[in-house]
Write an enzyme that holds these catalytic residues in place. Structure first.
Site, PDB file in Angstrom:
ATOM      1  N   ASP A 114       3.397  -5.553  11.925  1.00 48.31           N
ATOM      2  CA  ASP A 114       2.511  -4.589  11.344  1.00 48.31           C
ATOM      3  C   ASP A 114       2.979  -2.982  11.492  1.00 48.31           C
ATOM      4  O   ASP A 114       2.429  -2.137  11.586  1.00 48.31           O
ATOM      5  CB  ASP A 114       0.976  -4.618  11.649  1.00 48.31           C
ATOM      6  N   ASN A 123       0.647  -1.246  -0.062  1.00 46.58           N
ATOM      7  CA  ASN A 123       0.132  -0.025  -0.066  1.00 46.58           C
ATOM      8  C   ASN A 123       0.763   1.423   0.173  1.00 46.58           C
ATOM      9  O   ASN A 123       0.905   2.220   0.968  1.00 46.58           O
ATOM     10  CB  ASN A 123      -0.975   0.030   1.106  1.00 46.58           C
TER      11      ASN A 123
HETATM   12  O1  DOR Z   1      -2.985  -0.113  11.332  1.00 44.22           O
HETATM   13  C1  DOR Z   1      -2.767  -0.133  10.100  1.00 44.22           C
HETATM   14  N1  DOR Z   1      -1.711   0.543   9.538  1.00 44.22           N
HETATM   15  N2  DOR Z   1      -3.437  -1.212   9.445  1.00 44.22           N
HETATM   16  C2  DOR Z   1      -3.551  -1.059   8.217  1.00 44.22           C
HETATM   17  O2  DOR Z   1      -4.337  -1.999   7.908  1.00 44.22           O
HETATM   18  C3  DOR Z   1      -2.746  -0.346   7.233  1.00 44.22           C
HETATM   19  C4  DOR Z   1      -1.623   0.096   8.230  1.00 44.22           C
HETATM   20  C5  DOR Z   1      -1.090   1.427   7.450  1.00 44.22           C
HETATM   21  O3  DOR Z   1      -0.881   1.313   6.194  1.00 44.22           O
HETATM   22  O4  DOR Z   1      -0.848   2.300   8.059  1.00 44.22           O
HETATM   23 ZN    ZN Z   2      -3.793  -4.550   7.594  1.00 42.37          ZN
HETATM   24 ZN    ZN Z   3      -0.578  -3.923   7.430  1.00 44.44          ZN
END
Ligand code: DOR
Ligand code: ZN
Ligand code: ZN
Length: 434
Positions: free
Chosen positions: A311, A100
């Site tokens: 994450d 992303n």
């Molecule tokens: O907390 C998150 N941050 N969840 C996501 O799904 C995307 C990610 C982001 O790209 O900042």
């Molecule tokens: Zn995610």
């Molecule tokens: Zn993520």
């Protein structure tokens, strides 16, 4: 190439006991792991640095299969270079980055650009995921075959859920035919619209719309059925609800090829812990109830959840200052992950050290078929040295990541990584190390 002799290392054996060993690293490999008192032999022209690891733990380099490096497009939040620097400081030697970005990593050129930048940074190994749909818009599949050839290791629209079941089924069928995994951010938008924290006590208290557990679990359930139908390796991102854990457990019991990950924050924090309207506590999926936290812990312990990922999601201070409702979702993770989990679960006697280390090394390597995650003779020399004794407070101003967005500021932790090797090259060393 420089060689390293790590002496007095505490190494975990298969039974999870600590043994005192000496480790010889040369030519990118672990040349040998020897008994405590063994010396080393090296030809005269080999430059050998001796490292005294007395009182420290030596483990395979940590692996994080879910991270956001923000490049291309959001370099003010993070670059591949700063993200990799943060990773190795946190003890991670392999990281898998989400697509992303801007542009979205949905074509072979962008995949190759990410790989090139990672190579230039020359720190952690960076494995890129490619998007399932063009621009992550959920409308049209990307070119899976070309993305695989370019070096993508799996397909995901992380950041958003794939809303159409037909689109997800097509993606899984195609991925299965290429022997590639589909990695899913599970979120049904129709159940979420406009919400920023979990449904529950915190949301009620502050008059906020809540994100219900079903918004995640509905996708997990749907995708498990689609994985059964297509035979794909289906991997569930950042599991955060009791219901998702239950569905994954049942799917595994009947032999469906599903694997799953969980983040440190979902194992440690609940919505009731959020101190106020501070967006450093805002991430997606959100912090849920204590009951969900307990279910995630249980799921990890019984093998329903295969691995721990961070994450890592850096955002700028300005973006996070917009408040709970307007700020973007996400918290940084690399530099606090191991100390948090070590302090909260190993120091307290809840988990063995081996259990934690396996969930961050051998398990992700097994699930994603990586040739790392092992500390043994002839293995690739991705190695992390960790100080299990020194107590230190989390200070975001000391982070190597550009992100300062963490809810763990000030937490007093043990288990800080102090030295990291990737392919036998020293890529991080704690400057305070004597
Ligand atoms: O907390 C998150 N941050 N969840 C996501 O799904 C995307 C990610 C982001 O790209 O900042
Ligand atoms: Zn995610
Ligand atoms: Zn993520």
């Amino acid at each position: 190439m420089k060689a390293y002799f790590i002496k007095n290392a505490n190494v975990l054996n298969q039974e999870g006991e600590l043994e005192r060993k000496s480790i010889m690293i040369a030519d990118g490999k672990i040349l040998d792991i020897m008994d405590e008192n063994a010396g080393y032999f090296a030809s005269e022209d080999t430059d050998v640095e001796v490292i005294d690891a007395a009182g420290k733990l030596v483990v395979p380099g940590l692996i994080d299969m879910h991270v956001h490096l923000r490049e291309p497009g959001f370099e003010h939040k993070e670059t591949i270079e700063t993200g990799s620097r943060s990773a190795v400081k946190g003890g991670f030697t392999t990281i898998a980055c989400m697509p992303n970005t801007r542009p979205v990593t949905d074509d072979p050129e962008t995949v190759q650009m990410v790989l090139k930048k990672a190579q230039e940074a020359n720190l952690a190994k960076v494995l890129p995921y490619a998007a399932i749909t063009i621009n992550e818009l959920g409308r049209e599949l990307t070119n899976f075959e070309a993305l695989k050839s370019a070096g993508a290791i799996g397909y995901t629209d992380d950041g958003v859920g794939v809303q159409s079941a037909q689109m997800m089924k097509d993606a899984m069928a195609l991925a299965a035919s290429l022997d590639m995994p589909v990695i899913a951010h599970c979120e049904d938008n129709s159940l979420v619209e406009g919400a920023c924290v979990a449904e529950g006590e915190f949301a009620r208290k502050h008059g906020l719309k809540g994100i219900p557990n079903e918004s995640e679990a509905i996708h997990v359930g749907r995708d498990i059925l689609l994985a059964e139908a297509t035979g794909v390796h289906y991997h569930v991102c950042h599991v955060s609800t009791e219901q998702s854990v239950r569905l994954i457990r049942q799917a595994k019991e009947i032999g469906i090829k599903v694997t799953a990950e969980v983040c440190p924050h979902h194992l440690i924090l609940a919505d009731e812990d959020i101190p106020g309207l501070d967006a450093n506590w805002k991430m997606n999926p959100p912090l849920r109830s204590r009951r969900d936290v307990e279910a995630c812990i249980k799921g990890l312990e019984d093998g329903t959840l295969d691995m721990i990922v961070t994450d890592h999601a850096p955002h700028s201070a300005e973006e996070k200052a917009k408040g709970m409702e307007l700020a973007p979702f996400g918290i940084v993770g690399f530099e606090t992950a191991f100390p948090l989990l070590y302090t909260k679960f190993v120091e307290t006697g809840k988990w063995t050290l081996k259990f934690l280390v396996d969930k961050m090394t051998a398990e992700p390597a097994r699930v994603f078929r990586l040739d790392t995650g092992r500390l043994e003779k002839d293995a690739i020399a991705d190695v992390t040295i960790i100080d299990l004794e020194g107590l230190r407070a989390v200070d975001p101003n000391e982070f190597a990541t550009k992100g300062r967005n963490t809810p763990f500021t000030g937490w007093e932790l043990k288990g800080w990584p102090v030295m990291t090797f990737v392919d036998g090259k020293k890529v991080y060393s704690d400057p305070t190390l004597s």
